[in-house]
Design an enzyme around this catalytic site. Structure first.
Site, PDB file in Angstrom:
ATOM      1  N   GLY A  88       4.017   0.702   2.140  1.00 52.76           N
ATOM      2  CA  GLY A  88       5.137   1.374   1.477  1.00 52.76           C
ATOM      3  C   GLY A  88       5.941   2.272   2.391  1.00 52.76           C
ATOM      4  O   GLY A  88       7.069   2.644   2.075  1.00 52.76           O
ATOM      5  N   ARG A 120      31.658   8.569  -9.611  1.00 57.40           N
ATOM      6  CA  ARG A 120      30.252   8.682  -9.997  1.00 57.40           C
ATOM      7  C   ARG A 120      29.827   7.445 -10.792  1.00 57.40           C
ATOM      8  O   ARG A 120      30.662   6.610 -11.150  1.00 57.40           O
ATOM      9  CB  ARG A 120      30.059   9.975 -10.784  1.00 57.40           C
ATOM     10  CG  ARG A 120      30.191  11.209  -9.877  1.00 57.40           C
ATOM     11  CD  ARG A 120      30.217  12.484 -10.681  1.00 57.40           C
ATOM     12  NE  ARG A 120      29.094  12.549 -11.609  1.00 57.40           N
ATOM     13  CZ  ARG A 120      29.085  13.281 -12.731  1.00 57.40           C
ATOM     14  NH1 ARG A 120      30.127  14.005 -13.056  1.00 57.40           N
ATOM     15  NH2 ARG A 120      28.030  13.274 -13.505  1.00 57.40           N
ATOM     16  N   ARG A 166      50.911  23.397 -27.385  1.00 63.94           N
ATOM     17  CA  ARG A 166      50.947  24.551 -26.495  1.00 63.94           C
ATOM     18  C   ARG A 166      51.880  25.595 -27.125  1.00 63.94           C
ATOM     19  O   ARG A 166      52.679  25.277 -28.017  1.00 63.94           O
ATOM     20  CB  ARG A 166      51.457  24.153 -25.107  1.00 63.94           C
ATOM     21  CG  ARG A 166      52.883  23.683 -25.132  1.00 63.94           C
ATOM     22  CD  ARG A 166      53.381  23.252 -23.751  1.00 63.94           C
ATOM     23  NE  ARG A 166      54.786  22.946 -23.800  1.00 63.94           N
ATOM     24  CZ  ARG A 166      55.374  21.975 -23.119  1.00 63.94           C
ATOM     25  NH1 ARG A 166      54.653  21.187 -22.334  1.00 63.94           N
ATOM     26  NH2 ARG A 166      56.662  21.791 -23.196  1.00 63.94           N
ATOM     27  N   ASN A 176      49.540   6.432 -16.662  1.00 64.35           N
ATOM     28  CA  ASN A 176      49.624   7.466 -15.629  1.00 64.35           C
ATOM     29  C   ASN A 176      48.972   8.753 -16.140  1.00 64.35           C
ATOM     30  O   ASN A 176      49.329   9.254 -17.200  1.00 64.35           O
ATOM     31  CB  ASN A 176      51.093   7.727 -15.277  1.00 64.35           C
ATOM     32  CG  ASN A 176      51.206   8.637 -14.066  1.00 64.35           C
ATOM     33  OD1 ASN A 176      51.190   8.175 -12.930  1.00 64.35           O
ATOM     34  ND2 ASN A 176      51.295   9.933 -14.301  1.00 64.35           N
ATOM     35  N   ASN A 208      -0.625  -3.243  16.342  1.00 64.39           N
ATOM     36  CA  ASN A 208      -0.710  -3.737  14.966  1.00 64.39           C
ATOM     37  C   ASN A 208       0.373  -3.109  14.096  1.00 64.39           C
ATOM     38  O   ASN A 208       0.491  -1.888  14.018  1.00 64.39           O
ATOM     39  CB  ASN A 208      -2.102  -3.384  14.405  1.00 64.39           C
ATOM     40  CG  ASN A 208      -2.260  -3.810  12.950  1.00 64.39           C
ATOM     41  OD1 ASN A 208      -1.647  -4.784  12.510  1.00 64.39           O
ATOM     42  ND2 ASN A 208      -3.097  -3.080  12.214  1.00 64.39           N
ATOM     43  N   LEU A 263       0.849  -1.194   0.000  1.00 61.94           N
ATOM     44  CA  LEU A 263       0.000   0.000   0.000  1.00 61.94           C
ATOM     45  C   LEU A 263       0.884   1.242   0.000  1.00 61.94           C
ATOM     46  O   LEU A 263       1.700   1.437   0.897  1.00 61.94           O
ATOM     47  CB  LEU A 263      -0.919   0.001   1.222  1.00 61.94           C
ATOM     48  CG  LEU A 263      -1.767  -1.265   1.415  1.00 61.94           C
ATOM     49  CD1 LEU A 263      -2.777  -1.051   2.537  1.00 61.94           C
ATOM     50  CD2 LEU A 263      -2.460  -1.687   0.137  1.00 61.94           C
ATOM     51  N   ALA A 264       0.721   2.040  -1.034  1.00 67.33           N
ATOM     52  CA  ALA A 264       1.616   3.196  -1.185  1.00 67.33           C
ATOM     53  C   ALA A 264       0.862   4.410  -1.702  1.00 67.33           C
ATOM     54  O   ALA A 264       1.411   5.242  -2.406  1.00 67.33           O
ATOM     55  CB  ALA A 264       2.757   2.829  -2.139  1.00 67.33           C
ATOM     56  N   ARG A 307       2.112  14.734   7.084  1.00 65.46           N
ATOM     57  CA  ARG A 307       3.055  15.173   8.119  1.00 65.46           C
ATOM     58  C   ARG A 307       4.485  15.276   7.607  1.00 65.46           C
ATOM     59  O   ARG A 307       5.367  15.775   8.301  1.00 65.46           O
ATOM     60  CB  ARG A 307       2.972  14.244   9.335  1.00 65.46           C
ATOM     61  CG  ARG A 307       1.745  14.526  10.205  1.00 65.46           C
ATOM     62  CD  ARG A 307       1.513  13.434  11.209  1.00 65.46           C
ATOM     63  NE  ARG A 307       2.592  13.322  12.162  1.00 65.46           N
ATOM     64  CZ  ARG A 307       2.809  12.239  12.896  1.00 65.46           C
ATOM     65  NH1 ARG A 307       2.037  11.182  12.771  1.00 65.46           N
ATOM     66  NH2 ARG A 307       3.812  12.218  13.740  1.00 65.46           N
TER      67      ARG A 307
HETATM   68  C1  UD1 Z   1      -2.284   1.544  10.094  1.00 67.85           C
HETATM   69  C2  UD1 Z   1      -3.206   0.547  10.784  1.00 67.85           C
HETATM   70  C3  UD1 Z   1      -2.885   0.500  12.277  1.00 67.85           C
HETATM   71  C4  UD1 Z   1      -1.423   0.151  12.471  1.00 67.85           C
HETATM   72  C5  UD1 Z   1      -0.520   1.135  11.693  1.00 67.85           C
HETATM   73  C6  UD1 Z   1       0.900   0.648  11.733  1.00 67.85           C
HETATM   74  C7  UD1 Z   1      -5.350   0.453   9.615  1.00 67.85           C
HETATM   75  C8  UD1 Z   1      -6.759   0.905   9.602  1.00 67.85           C
HETATM   76  N1  UD1 Z   1      -4.588   0.904  10.590  1.00 67.85           N
HETATM   77  O1  UD1 Z   1      -2.602   2.838  10.578  1.00 67.85           O
HETATM   78  O2  UD1 Z   1      -3.674  -0.456  12.912  1.00 67.85           O
HETATM   79  O3  UD1 Z   1      -1.109   0.180  13.840  1.00 67.85           O
HETATM   80  O4  UD1 Z   1      -0.931   1.210  10.321  1.00 67.85           O
HETATM   81  O5  UD1 Z   1       1.770   1.565  11.127  1.00 67.85           O
HETATM   82  O6  UD1 Z   1      -4.963  -0.310   8.760  1.00 67.85           O
HETATM   83  N2  UD1 Z   1      -2.609   3.780   2.453  1.00 67.85           N
HETATM   84  C9  UD1 Z   1      -3.087   3.685   1.186  1.00 67.85           C
HETATM   85  N3  UD1 Z   1      -4.369   4.103   0.944  1.00 67.85           N
HETATM   86  C10 UD1 Z   1      -5.178   4.609   1.928  1.00 67.85           C
HETATM   87  C11 UD1 Z   1      -4.642   4.701   3.235  1.00 67.85           C
HETATM   88  C12 UD1 Z   1      -3.357   4.273   3.469  1.00 67.85           C
HETATM   89  O7  UD1 Z   1      -2.413   3.241   0.275  1.00 67.85           O
HETATM   90  O8  UD1 Z   1      -6.316   4.967   1.619  1.00 67.85           O
HETATM   91  C13 UD1 Z   1      -1.219   3.329   2.712  1.00 67.85           C
HETATM   92  C14 UD1 Z   1      -0.299   4.442   3.174  1.00 67.85           C
HETATM   93  O9  UD1 Z   1       0.436   4.991   2.081  1.00 67.85           O
HETATM   94  C15 UD1 Z   1       0.657   3.731   4.103  1.00 67.85           C
HETATM   95  C16 UD1 Z   1      -0.164   2.562   4.624  1.00 67.85           C
HETATM   96  O10 UD1 Z   1      -1.266   2.401   3.762  1.00 67.85           O
HETATM   97  O11 UD1 Z   1       1.788   3.233   3.411  1.00 67.85           O
HETATM   98  C17 UD1 Z   1      -0.664   2.791   6.061  1.00 67.85           C
HETATM   99  O12 UD1 Z   1      -1.493   3.934   6.088  1.00 67.85           O
HETATM  100  P1  UD1 Z   1      -1.474   4.953   7.292  1.00 67.85           P
HETATM  101  O13 UD1 Z   1      -2.425   6.032   6.975  1.00 67.85           O
HETATM  102  O14 UD1 Z   1      -0.076   5.307   7.633  1.00 67.85           O
HETATM  103  O15 UD1 Z   1      -2.121   4.027   8.430  1.00 67.85           O
HETATM  104  P2  UD1 Z   1      -1.975   4.219   9.978  1.00 67.85           P
HETATM  105  O16 UD1 Z   1      -2.915   5.282  10.421  1.00 67.85           O
HETATM  106  O17 UD1 Z   1      -0.549   4.363  10.308  1.00 67.85           O
END
Ligand code: UD1
Ligand code: MG
Length: 449
Positions: A104, A315, A422, A359, A169, A8-9, A15
Site C-alpha cells: 500500500g 468545486r 431594493r 449573464n 527486492n 498490504l496496508a 517515520r
Molecule cells: C519490505 C521487504 C524488503 C523490500 C522492501 C521494499 C520484507 C520482509 N521486506 O521491507 O525486502 O526491499 O519492502 O520496499 O518483506 N505491512 C503490513 N503488515 C506488517 C508489515 C508490513 O501490512 O506486519 C505492510 C506495510 O504497510 C507496507 C508493506 O507491508 O505497505 C511493507 O512493509 P514495510 O515495513 O515497509 O517493509 P520494508 O521494511 O520496507
C-alpha cells in the site's frame, strides 16, 4: 485464470510522524493506497484484498470508496509482511490461481511491469520484482544463481558480501495463492526484525524444488513511502511524469512546473493552461478549453471553448458547458452552467442551474445555505442577473427574466419579468456641499482652540 491481488496496508509508518495511517497520506489527490489499488486493478483481478491494521476502519473505508468490491482482511498485530499475507488467508478461501502481493505504500508499479511478471510465471513458480539500487539503500537483497532466485535476505540480516548485491527486492511477489500460503505457514520469525517475512517463501520454495525468478524494473517504479521526505519525492515524481504526459498529449502548459495535477486529471488536446493552477481530483477539461492562471479546480468539468479564471475556483459538481466564461474571483460549486453563459466577476454560484447565454452580473451570490439545508437556484436561458443580486434559494428565475442591480431576490421571477428588490433612491439637492462645509468648519475651530 484471474490473479488475486493482495495489498498490504497494515503498517504503522512511524517515520511519517502523523496521526493519519501511512497508506492514507495523499499523493496527487488520492491516498497512497489508491495508487497501489489502481496498479492491481489493471490486471482485472479475481479478488482485490486489502490487509488493514493500523487505522483499520479508515483504511478499509478509503479502499471501498475507491473500489466497492474490495475485500478487507484484518491483521491484528503488524508482525511482518508474511504475517500480513497470512491474515488474508480467509479472504482467499476458494479463490483459485495466483496471488500477487503489492504494498500500500508503493504507488508507482505499472501495469506493464505486472504484465511481465504474469508472463514470467509461465517459467517459474515464484516471481519477484527486483530493481538495481545503490549500496546504501536498506532494501532486501536478491540472491541469484543464473536465472534462479535462491533467496531474499533482508538488509538487517545480511552479511557484507550480501549487502553488496545491487539487485534489491521491491516487495512485489507473484505465486500460486495456495502455494504462497502453504510456504508462509512454515516461515519463522527467526530474524533481526523478529517478524514473519514474506520474502522467506523464496528459500522455502527452493528447498522444495520450486523455481523462482526475478523480473526487473526501474527504481522509480518501486519507490516506497516511509517518510514525509519520501512522500514529497514521490509527489514530485508523479507531477513530473503527469506534466510530461500532458505535453505529449498536446496540452499547452505555460508554467508546467507550477501546474499541480491529480492522479485522475484529464485534459484534452489543444487545451491551454495559461499559468500556475491546482487540479484536485476529478477534473476533466475538454479539448480547446482555456484555463487562465491561478485557478483551483476540483471535481469539475470544463467543456470545449469554455474559459476559466484567472483566480477562479471550481468545486465538485461544477459543470461548464461549451463556451461558458467564468472570470476572476468566481466560485462555482455543484452547478450546471449551460452553453454560452457568462459569470465573469466576483460571484458565488452554488447549487444552481444557469441557462444558456444567461449573464450573471458582478457580485452575484446564490444564498444556498440556511444553516442546515442547501437549496437550489434555477435560472433559465437568456436571463440577466444584475450586479450584486442575492438569490435566496430555493428560487427560480425564468427564461429571459432579469433582476435589478442590488436586489435581494427571494421569490420566483417569471419568464420575461424583472425583479427589483431594493430601497428607492432619494436625491437631496445641495446636501453634500452643506454637509462637508459644516464638518470642515468644525475642524478649523478645533485647530484654533
Ligand atoms: C519490505 C521487504 C524488503 C523490500 C522492501 C521494499 C520484507 C520482509 N521486506 O521491507 O525486502 O526491499 O519492502 O520496499 O518483506 N505491512 C503490513 N503488515 C506488517 C508489515 C508490513 O501490512 O506486519 C505492510 C506495510 O504497510 C507496507 C508493506 O507491508 O505497505 C511493507 O512493509 P514495510 O515495513 O515497509 O517493509 P520494508 O521494511 O520496507
Ligand atoms: Mg517499506
Amino acid at each position: 485464470m484471474p490473479v488475486n491481488v493482495i495489498i498490504l496496508a497494515a503498517g504503522q509508518g512511524t517515520r511519517m510522524n502523523s496521526d493519519l495511517p501511512k497508506v492514507l497520506h495523499p499523493l496527487a489527490g488520492a491516498p497512497l493506497l489508491v495508487h497501489a489499488m489502481k496498479s492491481g486493478l489493471a490486471l482485472s483481478p479475481g479478488r482485490l484484498i486489502v490487509v488493514v491494521g493500523t487505522g483499520a476502519e479508515a483504511v478499509a473505508r478509503a479502499a471501498r470508496d475507491f473500489w466497492p468490491e474490495t475485500v478487507t482482511a484484518l491483521q491484528e498485530e503488524t508482525r511482518g509482511t508474511g504475517h500480513a499475507v497470512l491474515a488474508a488467508a480467509q479472504a482467499l478461501e476458494g479463490a483459485e490461481g495466483d496471488a500477487l502481493v503489492l504494498y500500500g505504500d508503493t504507488p508507482f508499479v505499472t501495469p506493464e511491469t505486472l504484465g511481465r511478471m504474469l508472463e514470467a510465471r509461465a517459467r517459474a513458480d515464484i516471481v519477484v520484482l527486483g530493481f538495481e539500487s545503490r549500496p546504501e539503500e536498506r532494501y532486501g537483497r536478491l540472491v541469484t544463481r543464473g536465472d534462479q532466485l535462491e533467496r531474499i535476505v533482508e538488509w538487517a540480516d545480511a552479511d557484507a558480501p550480501t549487502r553488496a548485491i545491487a539487485l534489491h527486492n521491491s516487495g512485489v511477489v507473484m505465486a500460486d495463492a495456495a502455494t504462497m500460503l502453504r510456504l508462509l505457514a512454515r516461515a519463522r520469525p527467526d530474524n533481526a526484525g523478529g517478524e514473519i517475512y514474506l520474502t522467506d517463501i523464496v528459500e522455502l520454495g527452493r528447498a522444495e524444488g520450486l523455481s523462482a525468478t526475478v523480473v526487473r524494473c526501474t527504481e522509480d517504479e518501486t519507490i516506497g513511502v516511509n517518510s514525509r521526505e519520501h512522500l514529497a519525492r514521490a509527489e514530485e515524481m508523479f507531477q513530473t511524469r503527469a506534466r510530461a504526459a500532458l505535453l505529449a498529449d498536446g496540452v499547452t502548459l505555460k508554467a508546467p512546473g507550477q501546474v499541480i495535477l491529480a492522479h485522475d486529471t484529464v485534459i484534452g488536446r489543444d487545451a491551454l493552461i495559461e499559468g500556475p493552477c491546482v487540479f484536485g481530483p476529478g477534473v476533466t477539461v475538454e479539448s480547446g478549453a482555456h484555463v487562465r492562471p491561478f485557478c483551483h479546480l476540483e471535481g469539475c468539468h470544463i467543456s470545449r471553448g469554455a474559459s476559466v479564471g484567472p483566480f477562479a475556483r471550481l468545486r465538485p459538481g461544477a459543470e461548464l458547458a461549451e463556451h461558458v466564461h467564468v472570470g476572476n474571483f468566481v466560485e462555482v460549486k455543484n452547478a450546471i452552467v449551460a452553453e454560452g453563459a457568462k459569470i465573469n466577476h466576483l460571484t458565488y454560484v452554488g447549487d444552481a442551474d444557469v441557462g444558456e447565454r444567461t449573464n450573471i452580473g458582478a457580485g452575484t451570490i446564490t444564498a444556498n445555505y440556511d444553516g442546515v439545508f442547501k437549496h437550489r437556484t434555477v435560472i433559465g436561458a437568456d436571463a440577466f442577473i444584475g450586479s450584486n443580486t442575492v438569490l435566496v434559494a430555493p428560487v427560480r428565475v425564468g427564461d429571459g427574466a432579469m433582476t435589478a442591480t442590488g436586489s435581494v431576490v427571494n421569490r420566483d421571477v417569471p419568464a420575461g419579468a424583472m425583479a427589483i428588490a431594493r430601497a428607492r433612491q432619494e436625491v437631496k439637492e445641495g446636501f453634500a456641499t452643506r454637509f462637508f462645509a459644516n464638518l470642515r468648519a468644525r475642524k478649523a475651530a478645533q485647530k484654533k482652540g
